[in-house]
Design a protein around this motif. Structure first.
Motif, PDB file in Angstrom:
ATOM      1  N   THR A  12       1.045  -1.224   0.055  1.00 43.46           N
ATOM      2  CA  THR A  12      -0.123   0.099   0.124  1.00 43.46           C
ATOM      3  C   THR A  12       0.756   1.332  -0.120  1.00 43.46           C
ATOM      4  O   THR A  12       0.674   2.185  -0.865  1.00 43.46           O
ATOM      5  N   TRP A  13       1.677   1.347   0.737  1.00 44.41           N
ATOM      6  CA  TRP A  13       2.527   2.588   0.996  1.00 44.41           C
ATOM      7  C   TRP A  13       3.703   2.611  -0.304  1.00 44.41           C
ATOM      8  O   TRP A  13       3.796   3.854  -0.657  1.00 44.41           O
ATOM      9  N   MET A  14       4.055   1.835  -0.786  1.00 45.23           N
ATOM     10  CA  MET A  14       4.972   1.640  -1.818  1.00 45.23           C
ATOM     11  C   MET A  14       4.071   2.109  -3.040  1.00 45.23           C
ATOM     12  O   MET A  14       4.631   2.994  -3.962  1.00 45.23           O
ATOM     13  N   GLY A  15       2.926   1.852  -3.253  1.00 45.27           N
ATOM     14  CA  GLY A  15       1.742   2.355  -4.335  1.00 45.27           C
ATOM     15  C   GLY A  15       1.961   3.677  -4.218  1.00 45.27           C
ATOM     16  O   GLY A  15       1.718   4.363  -5.161  1.00 45.27           O
ATOM     17  N   VAL A  16       1.379   4.087  -2.923  1.00 45.22           N
ATOM     18  CA  VAL A  16       1.245   5.719  -2.608  1.00 45.22           C
ATOM     19  C   VAL A  16       2.380   6.368  -3.000  1.00 45.22           C
ATOM     20  O   VAL A  16       2.482   7.455  -3.828  1.00 45.22           O
ATOM     21  N   LEU A  17       3.617   5.854  -2.606  1.00 48.25           N
ATOM     22  CA  LEU A  17       4.666   6.621  -2.642  1.00 48.25           C
ATOM     23  C   LEU A  17       5.283   6.900  -4.328  1.00 48.25           C
ATOM     24  O   LEU A  17       5.730   7.619  -4.865  1.00 48.25           O
ATOM     25  N   ALA A  18       4.725   5.664  -5.068  1.00 48.93           N
ATOM     26  CA  ALA A  18       5.297   5.541  -6.444  1.00 48.93           C
ATOM     27  C   ALA A  18       4.236   6.582  -7.128  1.00 48.93           C
ATOM     28  O   ALA A  18       4.641   7.131  -8.064  1.00 48.93           O
ATOM     29  N   ARG A  19       3.059   6.706  -6.874  1.00 47.34           N
ATOM     30  CA  ARG A  19       2.045   7.725  -7.470  1.00 47.34           C
ATOM     31  C   ARG A  19       2.182   9.157  -7.176  1.00 47.34           C
ATOM     32  O   ARG A  19       1.812   9.867  -7.788  1.00 47.34           O
ATOM     33  N   ALA A  20       2.915   9.409  -6.021  1.00 52.36           N
ATOM     34  CA  ALA A  20       3.098  10.503  -5.446  1.00 52.36           C
ATOM     35  C   ALA A  20       3.910  11.460  -6.159  1.00 52.36           C
ATOM     36  O   ALA A  20       4.635  11.131  -7.025  1.00 52.36           O
ATOM     37  N   ASP A  21       3.522  12.770  -6.215  1.00 52.15           N
ATOM     38  CA  ASP A  21       4.463  13.934  -7.114  1.00 52.15           C
ATOM     39  C   ASP A  21       5.947  14.113  -6.380  1.00 52.15           C
ATOM     40  O   ASP A  21       6.010  13.740  -5.010  1.00 52.15           O
ATOM     41  N   ARG A  22       6.721  14.203  -6.984  1.00 52.43           N
ATOM     42  CA  ARG A  22       8.041  14.429  -6.474  1.00 52.43           C
ATOM     43  C   ARG A  22       7.948  15.369  -5.326  1.00 52.43           C
ATOM     44  O   ARG A  22       8.656  15.385  -4.415  1.00 52.43           O
ATOM     45  N   ALA A  23       7.341  16.563  -5.556  1.00 52.71           N
ATOM     46  CA  ALA A  23       7.453  17.668  -4.791  1.00 52.71           C
ATOM     47  C   ALA A  23       6.814  17.108  -3.177  1.00 52.71           C
ATOM     48  O   ALA A  23       7.358  17.670  -2.287  1.00 52.71           O
ATOM     49  N   VAL A  24       5.830  16.114  -3.246  1.00 51.75           N
ATOM     50  CA  VAL A  24       5.283  15.830  -1.920  1.00 51.75           C
ATOM     51  C   VAL A  24       6.500  14.911  -1.296  1.00 51.75           C
ATOM     52  O   VAL A  24       6.588  15.102  -0.204  1.00 51.75           O
ATOM     53  N   LEU A  25       7.160  14.300  -1.979  1.00 50.22           N
ATOM     54  CA  LEU A  25       8.210  13.312  -1.551  1.00 50.22           C
ATOM     55  C   LEU A  25       9.213  14.259  -0.863  1.00 50.22           C
ATOM     56  O   LEU A  25       9.913  14.059   0.122  1.00 50.22           O
ATOM     57  N   GLU A  26       9.658  15.042  -1.651  1.00 54.21           N
ATOM     58  CA  GLU A  26      10.941  16.224  -1.272  1.00 54.21           C
ATOM     59  C   GLU A  26      10.471  16.902  -0.025  1.00 54.21           C
ATOM     60  O   GLU A  26      11.348  16.811   0.883  1.00 54.21           O
ATOM     61  N   GLN A  27       9.092  17.305   0.236  1.00 58.76           N
ATOM     62  CA  GLN A  27       8.918  17.891   1.448  1.00 58.76           C
ATOM     63  C   GLN A  27       8.682  16.984   2.583  1.00 58.76           C
ATOM     64  O   GLN A  27       9.030  17.415   3.738  1.00 58.76           O
ATOM     65  N   ALA A  28       8.452  15.882   2.339  1.00 55.12           N
ATOM     66  CA  ALA A  28       8.334  14.810   3.592  1.00 55.12           C
ATOM     67  C   ALA A  28       9.486  14.572   3.933  1.00 55.12           C
ATOM     68  O   ALA A  28       9.675  14.464   5.166  1.00 55.12           O
ATOM     69  N   VAL A  29      10.947  14.394   3.337  1.00 54.15           N
ATOM     70  CA  VAL A  29      12.157  13.907   3.702  1.00 54.15           C
ATOM     71  C   VAL A  29      12.659  15.222   4.062  1.00 54.15           C
ATOM     72  O   VAL A  29      13.196  15.191   5.331  1.00 54.15           O
ATOM     73  N   GLU A  30      12.438  16.369   3.828  1.00 49.67           N
ATOM     74  CA  GLU A  30      12.944  17.579   4.194  1.00 49.67           C
ATOM     75  C   GLU A  30      12.478  17.883   5.620  1.00 49.67           C
ATOM     76  O   GLU A  30      13.076  18.546   6.723  1.00 49.67           O
ATOM     77  N   ALA A  31      11.076  17.553   5.747  1.00 51.38           N
ATOM     78  CA  ALA A  31      10.384  17.785   6.965  1.00 51.38           C
ATOM     79  C   ALA A  31      10.880  17.062   8.338  1.00 51.38           C
ATOM     80  O   ALA A  31      10.526  17.277   9.394  1.00 51.38           O
ATOM     81  N   LEU A  32      11.644  15.977   7.749  1.00 51.60           N
ATOM     82  CA  LEU A  32      12.005  14.911   9.019  1.00 51.60           C
ATOM     83  C   LEU A  32      13.156  15.668  10.115  1.00 51.60           C
ATOM     84  O   LEU A  32      14.073  16.332   9.515  1.00 51.60           O
ATOM     85  N   ASP A  33      12.944  15.397  11.152  1.00 56.89           N
ATOM     86  CA  ASP A  33      14.008  15.692  12.291  1.00 56.89           C
ATOM     87  C   ASP A  33      14.273  14.520  13.100  1.00 56.89           C
ATOM     88  O   ASP A  33      13.275  14.226  13.578  1.00 56.89           O
ATOM     89  N   PRO A  34      15.364  14.158  13.214  1.00 56.37           N
ATOM     90  CA  PRO A  34      16.593  14.467  12.544  1.00 56.37           C
ATOM     91  C   PRO A  34      16.508  13.904  11.137  1.00 56.37           C
ATOM     92  O   PRO A  34      15.586  13.088  10.695  1.00 56.37           O
ATOM     93  N   ALA A  35      17.201  14.960  10.033  1.00 57.07           N
ATOM     94  CA  ALA A  35      17.244  14.503   8.899  1.00 57.07           C
ATOM     95  C   ALA A  35      18.015  13.205   8.413  1.00 57.07           C
ATOM     96  O   ALA A  35      18.980  12.634   9.224  1.00 57.07           O
ATOM     97  N   PRO A  36      17.123  12.547   7.694  1.00 59.94           N
ATOM     98  CA  PRO A  36      17.608  10.874   7.481  1.00 59.94           C
ATOM     99  C   PRO A  36      19.267  10.717   6.811  1.00 59.94           C
ATOM    100  O   PRO A  36      19.201  11.718   5.907  1.00 59.94           O
ATOM    101  N   THR A  37      19.876  10.038   7.003  1.00 61.19           N
ATOM    102  CA  THR A  37      21.072   9.873   5.918  1.00 61.19           C
ATOM    103  C   THR A  37      20.908   8.237   5.603  1.00 61.19           C
ATOM    104  O   THR A  37      20.715   7.450   6.063  1.00 61.19           O
TER     105      THR A  37
END
Length: 139
Positions: A12-37
């Protein structure tokens, strides 16, 4: 630490991620604290896959045609591995989706991402599908 999501949850979540816009994914990763490596296990690469169809939706299978996809695999600093396949040639989107797949498998980031990003984006995608079906049914 890694949790054990069910296969259907991960699909389910891989399908959602695959269909999401890149901007949504960028915002989700940038919003994480601490930033993932992460490090790339398989750098994003683009190729083709054969798309299959069924006559009448449930009849004999046939090859419909080829489709461009991009795949990527990453490993988080904690060791969790994430994978992604996305339609098209957007290598950054594939990498971000793989990072989020890995994060969704962790106990620390998984539940908040499932409750936030996946639930919200999944609802938006469902609303767009229903709207497209309504418009098609009206013709």
């Amino acid at each position: 630490m890694q949790s054990s999501p069910s296969t259907s949850d991960r699909q389910t979540w891989m399908g959602v991620l695959a269909r999401a816009d890149r901007a949504v994914l960028e915002q989700a990763v940038e919003a994480l604290d601490p930033a993932p490596t992460w490090s790339r296990l398989r750098a994003a690469e683009t190729g083709m896959v054969m798309v299959r169809g069924r006559a009448g939706g449930d009849g004999a299978q046939f090859n419909l045609g080829e489709m461009t996809v991009t795949r990527c695999a990453v490993r988080l600093a904690c060791g969790t591995i994430g994978h992604a396949y996305v339609a098209g040639r957007d290598q950054r989107k594939a990498e971000l989706a793989a990072v989020l797949d890995a994060l969704l498998q962790t106990e620390a980031q998984g539940p908040p991402l499932r409750a936030g990003l996946i639930a919200d984006e999944g609802a938006c995608q469902q609303a767009r599908r229903e709207d497209a079906l309504r418009r098609a049914a009206a013709t």
